[in-house]
Design a protein around this motif. Structure first.
Motif: not given
Length: 413
Positions: A344, A348-349, A352-353, A387-388, A390-391
């Motif tokens: 994940q 995200l890195r 997504i982010v 997003a941040r 969640q990361y």
């Protein structure tokens, strides 16, 4: 009154006061705190570790006591049959118990197995404290990053509110848009306050690991983005067989077996050797006394204690099997949690982010040029912040899962 006053006062003290009273506290430097420094502080000043070390030291006395021979007994008897010194009889008798059936060696072996159990318990406690320190240290790192994220979010919200205010003054948007921007900025401010509070709590939890109720370190010095690597499955199972909890369960089984052997040895009665002399003033001579005594095991053959210790051996054997199954299940769960959180975090890195960042930049530019409404900017901003967050949560979960693996397997040798 004095007898009960001290325990009541000690029980009423806070934990940190007790630690200070018994010199179990340590103060970290005010500089940024590294993970190795935190581990060293906890290893030297953690109260639970100190208690486990004292328990191990106490078992040395148990081993020493188990190897001692029973003390002899001196008996003096004087009989006066008449009120005259020439008819007095005096008897001196020394009795020495002789242990049979291997009782002394069985006691020593049981005490040594108890010392092994205390050493295994210390190792298990060290692994647990180490994992707790790692978990708490990364929790501080995550709280620091969460605070930094909240500060950046607050700055973004303030800039959006200012841009909206300028557009309201220019007559390009409704004052309702400015109200929405101010509400969004106020909401982010609340998140900033919560992030500061969570960081303060995380810092106190970490410094409590070495007995310091007031953390002095400025921040945790580390990179939360750097995820540790795990060994392959074969190596994990090899280390699992040597895990501290497994070693503790095996030592408990060996200790129970030794205690059962002690009770078996007690079925053999001991012999007491008697040696002395009897002086008769009437006869004017002394007589040598030699004899022995032995209990007859007609009723008490220690059968109850033998049965009890045998069943406790069975219990320890079942607990060893249960521990192996539980650790294997816990290790598999922690491994799955780590792999999932790492995947994940990587997704995200890498995707997504950056995508959310690009969308927010495009929405902000379009809003300033009059192409988008403020709702578009607000939606893009929320997407970026989510997003941040969640990361960061994925990274924290990955480090937490790795700490759980460390707790199960112990420190790698």
């Amino acid at each position: 009154m004095v007898k009960y006053f001290l325990p009541l006062c000690v029980a009423a003290w806070p934990a940190f006061a007790l630690a200070a009273a018994f010199n179990l506290t340590a103060s970290e430097p005010a500089a940024p705190l590294t993970l190795q420094t935190a581990l060293a502080l906890a290893a030297g000043a953690n109260a639970d570790l100190s208690a486990a070390r004292h328990e191990l030291s106490a078992t040395d006395g148990a081993v020493q006591q188990a190897g001692l021979l029973p003390n002899p007994t001196l008996e003096v008897e004087r009989v006066d049959r008449k009120r005259a010194d020439d008819v007095r009889e005096t008897t001196f008798l020394i009795s020495q118990p002789l242990e049979l059936g291997g009782k002394r060696s069985a006691r020593v072996q049981a005490a040594e197995r108890g010392r092994d159990s205390a050493a295994a318990a210390l190792s298990a406690r060290q692994a647990e404290i180490r994992a707790n320190v790692i978990d708490a240290w990364f929790a501080v790192l995550a709280a620091q990053e969460q605070l930094r994220l909240a500060q950046e979010s607050s700055e973004l919200a303030q800039r959006a509110a200012q841009a909206t205010g300028r557009r309201v003054v220019a007559g390009k948007v409704s004052p309702v848009e400015e109200t929405r921007a101010k509400v969004a900025a106020a909401s982010v401010t609340l998140e900033l306050l919560r992030a500061r509070s969570e960081l303060a709590v995380a810092r106190k939890k970490l410094s409590a690991m070495w007995g310091n109720p007031s953390p002095r370190f400025e921040k945790a010095d580390g990179d939360i983005d750097q995820l540790p690597a795990l060994p392959d499955q074969a190596m994990l199972h090899h280390r699992l067989a040597q895990a501290p909890a497994m070693a503790l369960a095996r030592s408990e089984l060996a200790s129970r077996q030794s205690l059962a052997q002690v009770e078996l040895s007690r079925r053999v009665p001991d012999v007491t050797l008697n040696l002395g002399s009897k002086r008769s003033e009437e006869l004017g001579r002394s007589q040598l006394i030699v004899g022995f005594s032995v209990p007859l095991p007609l009723f008490d053959r220690n059968q109850g204690n033998v049965l009890e210790t045998a069943r406790r051996v069975d219990k320890a054997r079942d607990e060893l099997s249960s521990t192996a199954l539980r650790l294997d299940s816990d290790l598999a769960q922690a491994r799955e949690d780590f792999d999932l959180a790492r995947e994940q975090a990587l997704a995200l890195r890498t995707d997504i982010v950056p995508g959310a960042q690009s969308a927010y930049a495009a929405a902000t530019t379009g809003f300033e040029n009059g192409k988008f409404g403020f709702l578009d900017v607000l939606d893009a901003q929320r997407t970026l912040l989510d997003a941040r967050s969640q990361y960061l949560n994925a990274l924290a979960q990955a480090h937490r899962a790795h700490a759980s693996i460390t707790r199960i397997l112990g420190a790698e040798q």
